[in-house]
Design a protein around this motif. Structure first.
Motif, PDB file in Angstrom:
ATOM      1  N   PRO A 120      -3.188  -1.606   4.949  1.00 40.52           N
ATOM      2  CA  PRO A 120      -4.071  -1.748   6.113  1.00 40.52           C
ATOM      3  C   PRO A 120      -5.130  -0.642   6.118  1.00 40.52           C
ATOM      4  O   PRO A 120      -4.845   0.496   5.730  1.00 40.52           O
ATOM      5  N   ARG A 121      -6.349  -0.968   6.543  1.00 43.79           N
ATOM      6  CA  ARG A 121      -7.457   0.001   6.556  1.00 43.79           C
ATOM      7  C   ARG A 121      -7.076   1.266   7.322  1.00 43.79           C
ATOM      8  O   ARG A 121      -7.399   2.376   6.925  1.00 43.79           O
ATOM      9  N   LYS A 122      -6.393   1.086   8.442  1.00 38.45           N
ATOM     10  CA  LYS A 122      -5.978   2.233   9.275  1.00 38.45           C
ATOM     11  C   LYS A 122      -5.108   3.192   8.455  1.00 38.45           C
ATOM     12  O   LYS A 122      -5.248   4.412   8.543  1.00 38.45           O
ATOM     13  N   ALA A 123      -4.208   2.637   7.643  1.00 38.40           N
ATOM     14  CA  ALA A 123      -3.325   3.469   6.817  1.00 38.40           C
ATOM     15  C   ALA A 123      -4.139   4.217   5.757  1.00 38.40           C
ATOM     16  O   ALA A 123      -3.922   5.410   5.517  1.00 38.40           O
ATOM     17  N   ASP A 125      -7.386   5.000   5.882  1.00 33.61           N
ATOM     18  CA  ASP A 125      -8.222   6.008   6.540  1.00 33.61           C
ATOM     19  C   ASP A 125      -7.412   7.219   6.985  1.00 33.61           C
ATOM     20  O   ASP A 125      -7.918   8.340   7.011  1.00 33.61           O
ATOM     21  N   THR A 126      -6.153   7.015   7.334  1.00 37.10           N
ATOM     22  CA  THR A 126      -5.279   8.129   7.723  1.00 37.10           C
ATOM     23  C   THR A 126      -4.871   8.953   6.499  1.00 37.10           C
ATOM     24  O   THR A 126      -4.839  10.183   6.549  1.00 37.10           O
ATOM     25  N   ASN A 167       5.297   3.566  10.525  1.00 34.93           N
ATOM     26  CA  ASN A 167       4.406   3.390  11.672  1.00 34.93           C
ATOM     27  C   ASN A 167       2.966   3.160  11.220  1.00 34.93           C
ATOM     28  O   ASN A 167       2.250   2.340  11.781  1.00 34.93           O
ATOM     29  N   LEU A 168       2.561   3.879  10.195  1.00 34.34           N
ATOM     30  CA  LEU A 168       1.200   3.792   9.672  1.00 34.34           C
ATOM     31  C   LEU A 168       0.882   2.395   9.139  1.00 34.34           C
ATOM     32  O   LEU A 168      -0.179   1.849   9.391  1.00 34.34           O
TER      33      LEU A 168
END
Length: 187
Positions: A120-123, A125-126, A167-168
């Motif tokens: 996922p993009r969020k993962a 970017d983190t 969670n990520l």
């Protein structure tokens, strides 16, 4: 085989397809599905018999792989967000779930299967700044310092590595069902 020079071309993975590879206990590739061959840019013949590090991107800190090996050598699963390197220098981000296979008689690990989905993009970017910091620490002070930083980061965030990654990447619901289904298919 020499690693390609990394470039800034990101390969966007299909959320509907998955990458599967299997290695012997030392990390030598013994199987790669069609999507692994397609995305990596290597032929099946170029992949088989090679160390899985053939797709290791230099942006990945060594500590990530140390954690993985520490875990899978104990026949425990390991989930990670990983930036991989294709043959042409492009890169792709995956969530990898490692599944060790243990001999029921000797209790020794006989193979590792890695199941990968688009991260996922969020993962991504983190993880980019975290990996960059770990890499910087490794280059300046070594892997032990990098491991210490990661441990302190997790403690400050009051979490464990597993909980942080789960969670990520949203490793619950459909995502978790996917990995469970893949493991049944390939076991």
């Amino acid at each position: 085989m020499q690693h390609p020079e990394p470039n800034n071309n990101e390969i966007k993975l299909s959320s509907k397809r998955y990458i599967v590879s299997k290695t012997d206990p030392k990390g030598i590739i013994v199987y790669g599905n069609d999507y692994f061959v397609e995305i990596s840019g290597y032929s099946e013949a170029e992949l088989l018999g090679k160390a899985h590090s053939i797709v290791r991107h230099p942006d990945m800190p060594k500590i990530a792989f140390k954690l993985m090996w520490d875990r899978i050598k104990q026949a425990k699963n390991f989930i990670a967000v990983v930036k991989n390197l294709a043959k042409d220098g492009s890169y792709y981000w995956v969530v990898t779930d490692f599944e060790p296979k243990v001999d029921p008689i000797t209790n020794e690990i006989i193979s590792h299967t890695a199941f990968r989905k688009a991260a996922p993009r969020k993962a991504i970017d983190t993880m980019i700044p975290i990996y960059a910091k770990l890499l910087e620490i490794e280059q300046d002070e070594g892997m032990e310092a990098s491991e210490k930083y990661l441990r302190e980061f997790l403690e400050e965030n009051n979490t464990t590595y597993d909980d942080f990654v789960n969670n990520l990447v949203g490793n619950k619901g459909l995502f978790k069902l996917f990995f469970t289904a893949m493991k049944k298919l390939f076991s």
